[in-house]
Design an enzyme around this catalytic site. Structure first.
Site, PDB file in Angstrom:
ATOM      1  N   CYS A   1      -1.799   4.609 -10.534  1.00 51.45           N
ATOM      2  CA  CYS A   1      -1.698   4.955 -11.948  1.00 51.45           C
ATOM      3  C   CYS A   1      -0.973   6.289 -12.059  1.00 51.45           C
ATOM      4  O   CYS A   1      -0.442   6.807 -11.088  1.00 51.45           O
ATOM      5  CB  CYS A   1      -3.082   5.011 -12.592  1.00 51.45           C
ATOM      6  SG  CYS A   1      -4.140   6.330 -11.968  1.00 51.45           S
ATOM      7  N   SER A   2      -0.953   6.881 -13.220  1.00 49.34           N
ATOM      8  CA  SER A   2      -0.153   8.092 -13.441  1.00 49.34           C
ATOM      9  C   SER A   2      -0.570   9.247 -12.540  1.00 49.34           C
ATOM     10  O   SER A   2       0.268  10.011 -12.057  1.00 49.34           O
ATOM     11  CB  SER A   2      -0.245   8.514 -14.914  1.00 49.34           C
ATOM     12  OG  SER A   2      -1.603   8.734 -15.282  1.00 49.34           O
TER      13      SER A   2
ATOM     14  N   GLY B   1      -3.466   8.851 -10.093  1.00 48.38           N
ATOM     15  CA  GLY B   1      -3.969   8.332  -8.835  1.00 48.38           C
ATOM     16  C   GLY B   1      -5.458   8.435  -8.627  1.00 48.38           C
ATOM     17  O   GLY B   1      -5.954   8.015  -7.581  1.00 48.38           O
TER      18      GLY B   1
END
Length: 217
Positions: free
Chosen positions: A37-38, A40
């Site tokens: 994801c953006s 982590g």
């Protein structure tokens, strides 16, 4: 706000859907998969740990679940303090990521009732203790800060579970299965986690005054 209409289960479905895609790539197509994801430490941990639960029977044991949480959330830097505002005023970054993941696991235990050694009581216990600050396991925002400032002065939640109350958290229907679990991300298969969401709910019958027996003359 009504949990069922809050969008909460849309996210639960999205996490399980992503996990199902990763399982398909690894188990069926024999491919590698990157989950990120953006930052982590939120969606990444949610999805990766669900995949591991479904693909590795070790993590479906009671001890295995605790190891999984320690590895994917605690050691990899999930920001418990920021996301759950433990001991602090909530900020714009407040988000119950870990509690959401616990419900993902709960939904898995409903879809595969004999595949997990632990019961939903353990999930409820974890959901409570992550907010109490009684143990050092979920304090601070990273493992480095936790080991330097907290670990030497606090107790481990894992020790408390494994040494004291593991038996009460076991699923008596458990049958070890080595195969891969294929979770359904469809919301029609979800059930409301009543034991968690309604844990402080008072049943109307409990509000009624106690009936007194007939008076004796």
């Amino acid at each position: 706000k009504d949990v069922a209409t809050s969008g909460w289960y849309d996210i639960i479905g999205a996490v399980l859907y992503c996990a199902a895609l990763v399982i398909e790539e690894i188990d069926t197509h024999r491919c590698n998969a990157v989950i990120h994801c953006s930052d982590g430490w939120d969606r990444t941990a949610q999805v990766s740990s669900v995949v591991m639960l479904c693909m590795d029977s070790h993590y479906r044991t009671l001890r295995g679940l605790l190891i999984l949480i320690q590895k994917e959330f605690c050691s990899f830097g999930h920001r418990f303090r920021t996301r759950l505002a433990n001991g602090e005023k909530p900020t714009s970054e407040y988000s119950p990521i870990f509690l959401q993941w616990l419900e993902c696991v709960y939904q898995l235990t409903l879809q595969f009732p004999t595949a997990f050694e632990f019961s939903s009581d353990l999930l409820l216990f974890l959901g409570r203790e992550v907010l109490t600050n009684r143990y050092g396991t979920f304090l601070t925002d990273c493992e480095k800060e936790r080991s330097e400032k907290v670990a030497g002065r606090t107790l481990s939640l894992w020790s408390a579970i494994l040494e004291g109350g593991a038996a009460e958290h076991r699923n008596h229907r458990y049958v070890r299965e080595e195969g891969t679990l294929r979770p359904s991300p469809t919301q029609v298969n979800f059930q409301l986690w009543e034991e968690y969401w309604f844990r402080y709910h008072v049943h109307p019958r409990d509000l009624l005054p106690q009936r007194r027996g007939p008076r004796r003359s």
